[in-house]
Design a protein around this motif. Structure first.
Motif, PDB file in Angstrom:
ATOM      1  N   UNK A 139       0.823  -1.203   0.000  1.00 45.08           N
ATOM      2  CA  UNK A 139       0.000   0.000   0.000  1.00 45.08           C
ATOM      3  C   UNK A 139       0.861   1.259   0.000  1.00 45.08           C
ATOM      4  N   UNK A 140       1.835   1.275   0.850  1.00 48.82           N
ATOM      5  CA  UNK A 140       2.637   2.480   1.012  1.00 48.82           C
ATOM      6  C   UNK A 140       3.471   2.778  -0.226  1.00 48.82           C
TER       7      UNK A 140
ATOM      8  N   UNK B  35      -6.981   5.025  -3.916  1.00 53.75           N
ATOM      9  CA  UNK B  35      -7.178   6.430  -4.221  1.00 53.75           C
ATOM     10  C   UNK B  35      -6.725   7.250  -3.023  1.00 53.75           C
ATOM     11  N   UNK B  36      -5.492   7.796  -3.116  1.00 53.77           N
ATOM     12  CA  UNK B  36      -5.041   8.637  -1.995  1.00 53.77           C
ATOM     13  C   UNK B  36      -5.741   9.985  -2.083  1.00 53.77           C
ATOM     14  N   UNK B  37      -5.959  10.756  -1.042  1.00 52.16           N
ATOM     15  CA  UNK B  37      -5.620  10.424   0.338  1.00 52.16           C
ATOM     16  C   UNK B  37      -6.480   9.304   0.906  1.00 52.16           C
ATOM     17  N   UNK B  38      -5.878   8.652   1.903  1.00 52.73           N
ATOM     18  CA  UNK B  38      -6.523   7.443   2.443  1.00 52.73           C
ATOM     19  C   UNK B  38      -6.138   7.353   3.920  1.00 52.73           C
ATOM     20  N   UNK B  39      -7.010   6.792   4.735  1.00 48.61           N
ATOM     21  CA  UNK B  39      -6.694   6.653   6.165  1.00 48.61           C
ATOM     22  C   UNK B  39      -5.968   5.333   6.402  1.00 48.61           C
ATOM     23  N   UNK B  40      -4.996   5.360   7.327  1.00 51.72           N
ATOM     24  CA  UNK B  40      -4.269   4.124   7.646  1.00 51.72           C
ATOM     25  C   UNK B  40      -5.185   3.200   8.409  1.00 51.72           C
ATOM     26  N   UNK B  41      -5.264   1.954   7.983  1.00 51.74           N
ATOM     27  CA  UNK B  41      -6.183   0.958   8.568  1.00 51.74           C
ATOM     28  C   UNK B  41      -7.613   1.475   8.598  1.00 51.74           C
TER      29      UNK B  41
ATOM     30  N   UNK C  36      -8.728   4.098   9.702  1.00 50.17           N
ATOM     31  CA  UNK C  36      -9.076   4.803  10.949  1.00 50.17           C
ATOM     32  C   UNK C  36      -8.416   6.176  10.910  1.00 50.17           C
ATOM     33  N   UNK C  37      -9.081   7.170  11.414  1.00 49.84           N
ATOM     34  CA  UNK C  37      -8.479   8.495  11.590  1.00 49.84           C
ATOM     35  C   UNK C  37      -8.361   9.291  10.311  1.00 49.84           C
ATOM     36  N   UNK C  38      -7.498  10.307  10.366  1.00 56.38           N
ATOM     37  CA  UNK C  38      -7.421  11.233   9.228  1.00 56.38           C
ATOM     38  C   UNK C  38      -6.808  10.586   7.989  1.00 56.38           C
ATOM     39  N   UNK C  39      -7.062  11.206   6.837  1.00 54.10           N
ATOM     40  CA  UNK C  39      -6.550  10.656   5.587  1.00 54.10           C
ATOM     41  C   UNK C  39      -5.259  11.349   5.187  1.00 54.10           C
ATOM     42  N   UNK C  40      -4.355  10.598   4.578  1.00 51.08           N
ATOM     43  CA  UNK C  40      -3.060  11.154   4.161  1.00 51.08           C
ATOM     44  C   UNK C  40      -2.844  10.915   2.684  1.00 51.08           C
ATOM     45  N   UNK C  41      -1.941  11.738   2.068  1.00 45.03           N
ATOM     46  CA  UNK C  41      -1.546  11.386   0.705  1.00 45.03           C
ATOM     47  C   UNK C  41      -0.500  10.274   0.781  1.00 45.03           C
TER      48      UNK C  41
ATOM     49  N   UNK D 274       2.896  10.633   2.912  1.00 47.84           N
ATOM     50  CA  UNK D 274       2.635  10.722   4.340  1.00 47.84           C
ATOM     51  C   UNK D 274       2.119   9.378   4.869  1.00 47.84           C
ATOM     52  N   UNK D 275       1.261   8.771   4.062  1.00 49.36           N
ATOM     53  CA  UNK D 275       0.704   7.463   4.378  1.00 49.36           C
ATOM     54  C   UNK D 275       1.837   6.462   4.647  1.00 49.36           C
ATOM     55  N   UNK D 276       2.824   6.513   3.743  1.00 44.09           N
ATOM     56  CA  UNK D 276       3.978   5.609   3.898  1.00 44.09           C
ATOM     57  C   UNK D 276       4.707   5.896   5.204  1.00 44.09           C
ATOM     58  N   UNK D 277       4.937   7.193   5.463  1.00 43.52           N
ATOM     59  CA  UNK D 277       5.685   7.550   6.673  1.00 43.52           C
ATOM     60  C   UNK D 277       4.950   7.177   7.950  1.00 43.52           C
ATOM     61  N   UNK D 278       3.626   7.343   7.912  1.00 42.49           N
ATOM     62  CA  UNK D 278       2.851   6.941   9.095  1.00 42.49           C
ATOM     63  C   UNK D 278       3.019   5.446   9.335  1.00 42.49           C
TER      64      UNK D 278
END
Lengths: 156, 908
Positions: free
Chosen positions: B44-45, B73-79, B81-86, B89-93
């Motif tokens: 995913x990341x 389709x980014x932005x997307x929330x990790x698992x 849950x919570x806020x969506x990232x591009x 950022x998604x990868x870094x989270x």
């Protein structure tokens, strides 16, 4: 007294007259000079002995313990030696020696004594002469004692 | 003791094991999470797609479920849950979460390892303690078969690896097994074919490895046995070192040792080889995994049936399986090893006839005294070869009788004494002391009411006093008080000791049973100790030890003050001219002609090696002082003179001549060097000496004692210079050297010197007949007047006796053992030939002393000379393990009796 003075002193003792200088020095260096106050026993009859003594200064009594008490049998003076019997024959001291004045002696251990006599025949002869002289005197004393005894028995 | 290492571990650490297993279990979900995160990061990341299960209708019409790559389709929330990232950022989270997970996982592992360590060390401590306690419970005959070396190697070395095993015993298989199962599970979910492929060969390993391991186990057992034998040999060599040298048997011993090492070498080599065979097989099978992945997995990827991310995850999971699998196999090997070691050790520590723990530990409710009669009935003893030693021995005697046991070798005399002291238990029959049956009594009674001494007593590596009072220390009686940090330390000591099942008694507490010694306190105890030493005739020796002992004037100001008083009182005595010649006292303003030049210069006792009297000439500060007072050249020329005299006197003596050792202050090895120096330089060429030659010559006059050597080198001018140097030395002593010398001060106690030197405060003069003895009795007289003789003896109690009492003579050891038996005031004193090794006058004195001291108490004395029996109240005559005569000496000494025969045989 320094070592050299002591060597000179030893040289005056007949027994050591023929011993060479360096050996005399070794003798002086390795033998203990012992001072006994007047009245002190140098050695006691019956004790084991491991050394002989040469009188450097002073006088001493030779005392033999008899059943009826001690008996002074001889006096020793400067230059005479004693204690040689115990180291020659490995027997206990045959008499008690008691200082009558302040007595300065040279104590010669058994080992040193044997070393000296084996190296210096002259010294051995001196010692033999002295011992022979003492034997002669003892023999005379014995004769005298016999005569006295005979007289006493005759008188009975 | 538990027969099996697992039951031992479970019994004493099941709680800890549960915690360890729980920690291991907690560990698992995080491990699992780790794998999920890795896959998510890659798919995913980085690649930006997700696999979504979809119903796919295949060509033949059947419907199967298949995961299909779907772009995210980014932005997307990790698992979700919570806020969506591009995507970035998604990868870094995700990576951040991965990092956090690693931290947590390693944290748990750390906690697990620490807790494991604590558990392991406690169990090891418990095991060692239990084994040591068992040694104390061994019946005496066991020590005939068990060597010291073996026992030591078992308790120290052999059990060591068991500690490590305790920590991992349950948690390791759970953790590693869990990790492995989970990785496997993950792979099964991801792709069951791949998973099966990865573990396809594990059953093979399961089958082969234990077979191979069995061989290693057998070899391991053999190795343990052989190492024990090796330890035994080492122990024997240390004990028998005298015999080995006396018979030139070093080569035999070396060869024996070498032979044993050879055996061990081959076994160890075999173990190595087999271990590596196992490793080889293992690794080979393990490496077959990747082969499968690359071939089958690669094929599937090419065919589009498998995505690359899944293959990577599977490979990484396989690697993860490999690690725990390896751990598990290692564990398997270690547990096999631990099991064997434990069983082998425990087997050795369970001899027949092991004492009950109660016998050592239990304390009687009220103090017991033996009163009335000693009664032995039908006491029978056989040795391990079934020979009869004691043959139903019976007698009854008052506990106020002093009894002689008479008998020759093999009469059973010594064994009867040992039975009476409960050092060996009889096979049949009983011994009663008053109303108490001996066999039922704990050592708290037998060891306090009975004293036993044989002819080879053991002396411990303690001070003489601690040995003397050894028999008074049974339990801590007065707790030591602790405050603040010390108290915390003590509390944690107790907690830790209890956690390991160890005894938590405080060594710093006062253990001495003053009541038993009949005294109130420590001062009384020391007095009582010295009285006991008098009974056995060891008091003079201890007084001498005291004279040669050192005390810290800060701690024992009473002693230091007493000594200073004696020193002063001696001044008065020395006004008597006949005594004055015996001692030359230290006078800060005068040269002491009976002391060496070095001592005169230092005018103090060296502390440590800095001002070692033999090496003064090498010390820069000393050289500086000599230079300052302008006597350096003088010292060199004095050295030259001394060397010349020594060479003259000793050069034609053989080097090993005793005169050398006795009189020369130059060793025979150094003589040639000095001879060379004398030949090379004349008296006037001393300036040309090389530095090391100067030092060599300069070291000689330091050793000169004017009164003894009489070389005429130390004249008045030298003395004046030395006095000057003495002052310069003390005045300018740098701070860093001030601790290296304890100066002679007429008004102060010198802590670096012993008591005798402090009293004398000077040197015994050379050349005075019997000076040593006369000074000795003079000191004793003065000390008696001031009443400090006992104090000096008390310092003598501090004398360290060395390993096995080696700093004492045999006679002193024997006497000390007797005094140790006396000081605890037993009701019964049992001795076997306890004075046999002493000289006749000591024997008589001790016999007299003990018989008087034990009037109205009981002595049972296996006498080594039958004639000694005359002094006793009662005599028992033994022959062939039986009592053949019993009665008073008068009754038994009639013609034809066994006793009179024994006495006659002795006289013959």
């Amino acid at each position: 007294m320094s070592l050299n003075e002591e060597v000179e002193l030893l040289r005056q003792i007949p027994m050591f007259q023929k011993v060479e200088q360096s050996k005399l020095k070794l003798l002086a260096f390795t033998s203990e000079r012992l001072t006994f106050p007047a009245g002190e026993m140098v050695c006691e009859q019956g004790e084991p002995g491991d050394s002989m003594y040469v009188i450097v200064q002073g006088d001493a009594d030779v005392i033999v313990n008899l059943p009826n008490g001690p008996l002074t049998v001889a006096q020793l003076h400067k230059n005479s030696f004693f204690g040689e019997i115990a180291i020659l024959c490995d027997i206990p001291r045959t008499a008690t020696i008691k200082a009558t004045t302040e007595l300065v002696t040279l104590r010669i251990t058994k080992d040193l004594f044997y070393r000296l006599v084996s190296e210096f025949p002259q010294m051995t002869i001196e010692i033999m002469r002295e011992i022979a002289f003492r034997l002669d005197r003892t023999t005379q004393d014995l004769q005298q004692a016999r005569n006295d005894l005979n007289k006493l028995q005759g008188a009975d | 003791m538990e027969r099996n290492v697992f039951s031992f571990i479970l019994k004493y650490s099941y709680r800890q094991q549960i915690v360890l297993v729980l920690l291991a279990v907690v560990n698992m979900p995080f491990t699992m999470l780790g794998y999920t995160l890795v896959e998510k990061i890659v798919n995913e990341g980085i690649q930006g797609f997700r696999k979504v299960p979809e119903q796919v209708t295949q060509a033949d019409g059947s419907v199967i479920e298949k995961s299909v790559k779907t772009s995210i389709e980014f932005p997307e929330a990790v698992f979700n849950i919570g806020p969506e990232f591009d995507q970035v950022l998604f990868l870094f989270v995700l990576v951040g979460m991965f990092l956090l997970n690693i931290l947590l996982l390693q944290g748990i592992k750390y906690a697990l390892n620490v807790y494991r360590g604590v558990t392991a060390e406690r169990m090891l401590r418990r095991l060692r303690y239990a084994l040591f306690q068992r040694i104390l419970r061994f019946p005496k005959p066991t020590f005939k078969k068990t060597s010291q070396g073996e026992v030591i190697s078992m308790i120290t070395g052999e059990v060591e690896p068991l500690g490590g095993f305790v920590g991992e015993c349950f948690s390791l298989p759970v953790m590693q097994g869990g990790i492995m199962l989970m990785s496997l599970g993950y792979m099964l979910i991801a792709d069951w074919k791949l998973a099966l492929a990865a573990v396809a060969l594990y059953p093979l390993q399961f089958y082969i490895i234990p077979k191979l391991q069995k061989r290693v186990n057998l070899l391991g057992k053999e190795r343990v046995k052989r190492v024990r034998k090796l330890s035994e040999k080492i122990g024997e060599t240390v004990t028998g070192i005298g015999e080995i040298h006396a018979h030139d048997a070093s080569n035999l011993e070396l060869a024996t040792f070498s032979e044993r090492l050879n055996g061990i070498y081959y076994i160890r080599l075999q173990i190595y080889i087999w271990k590596f065979i196992i490793k080889f097989v293992n690794n080979f099978i393990q490496q077959l995994g990747p082969v499968m992945f690359y071939s089958i997995g690669g094929y599937l990827v090419i065919k589009g049936e498998l995505d690359l991310g899944t293959l990577f995850a599977a490979i990484s999971a396989h690697k993860e399986i490999g690690a725990p699998w390896k751990e598990l196999l290692g564990y398997y090997q270690r547990q096999a090893d631990a099991r064997i070691k434990y069983e082998q050790v425990v087997e050795q520590f369970a001899p027949a006839g092991l004492f009950e723990e109660e016998r050592l530990m239990s304390e009687p409710e009220s103090p017991v005294r033996f009163e009335g009669e000693i009664k032995a009935s039908g006491v029978t003893l056989t040795d391990d070869q079934n020979n009869s030693i004691l043959d139903s021995v019976s007698f009854a005697l008052g506990l106020d009788k002093r009894v002689a046991l008479v008998g020759g070798g093999g009469s059973g005399r010594d064994e009867l004494a040992e039975v009476m002291a409960r050092l060996i238990d009889p096979d049949r029959g009983t011994v009663n002391y008053g109303e108490h049956l001996l066999q039922g009594l704990p050592e708290a009674v037998t060891g306090r009411r009975i004293s036993f001494v044989d002819n080879a007593p053991f002396i411990f590596n303690l001070s003489l006093g601690d040995n003397l009072f050894y028999g008074l220390k049974h339990r801590p009686l007065k707790e030591a008080t602790y405050e603040g940090d010390k108290k915390k330390e003590r509390d944690s000591y107790v907690t830790e000791a209890q956690a390991s099942g160890n005894l938590d008694y405080d060594l710093a507490a006062d253990w001495v049973d003053y009541q038993a010694a009949g005294v109130e306190d420590n001062i009384g105890l020391r007095r009582a100790g010295i009285e006991a030493l008098k009974v056995v005739g060891l008091d003079e020796d201890v007084y001498q030890f005291g004279l040669r002992g050192r005390v810290d004037p800060e701690k024992r100001s009473d002693i230091a003050e007493g000594v200073l008083k004696v020193r002063k009182a001696l001044d008065e005595r020395l006004t008597d001219p006949s005594l004055a010649v015996l001692i030359e006292r230290f006078d800060p303003a005068a040269y002491n002609s009976n002391a060496s030049l070095a001592e005169n210069l230092l005018f103090g006792t060296p502390v440590g090696d800095t001002f070692d009297l033999d090496h003064l000439a090498e010390h820069p500060y000393i050289l500086e002082v000599l230079e300052k007072v302008g006597m350096t050249d003088q010292m060199v020329s004095m050295g030259y003179q001394a060397a010349a005299t020594m060479v003259e006197l000793f050069s034609d003596l053989p080097p090993d001549h005793e005169l050398f050792q006795q009189f020369s202050f130059v060793s025979s090895d150094d003589l040639p060097e000095l001879q060379g120096l004398l030949a090379q330089y004349t008296k006037d060429q001393l300036d040309g000496l090389k530095p090391h030659e100067r030092t060599r010559l300069m070291s000689l006059p330091f050793k000169l004692v004017q009164a003894r050597h009489r070389l005429g080198i130390i004249d008045d001018s030298v003395k004046a210079k030395v006095l000057e140097a003495r002052k310069a030395f003390a005045d300018n002593l740098p701070d860093d050297l001030s601790g290296s010398v304890a100066f002679f001060d007429p008004d102060r106690y010198n802590a670096a010197a012993n008591i005798q030197d402090n009293i004398l405060f000077g040197k015994i003069a050379y050349g005075q007949a019997q000076a040593q003895d006369r000074v000795g009795s003079l000191m004793r007289e003065v000390m008696a007047e001031l009443g400090i003789i006992e104090t000096v003896s008390e310092v003598g109690l501090e004398f360290e006796v060395g390993i096995g009492g080696s700093r004492l003579t045999g006679a002193q050891r024997q006497k000390l053992a007797l005094a140790r038996a006396v000081v605890k005031r037993p009701d019964v004193l049992i001795l076997t030939e306890a004075t046999a090794s002493l000289d006749t006058s000591s024997q008589a004195r001790i016999l007299d002393g003990l018989l008087t001291d034990f009037e109205g108490r009981s002595i049972i004395w296996g006498v080594h000379r039958p004639a000694m029996a005359e002094r006793f109240d009662h005599v028992l005559v033994m022959k062939g393990g039986r009592i053949v005569e019993s009665g008073s000496f008068e009754e038994l000494s009639k013609e034809g009796s066994a006793l009179s025969q024994l006495i006659a045989a002795e006289a013959a």
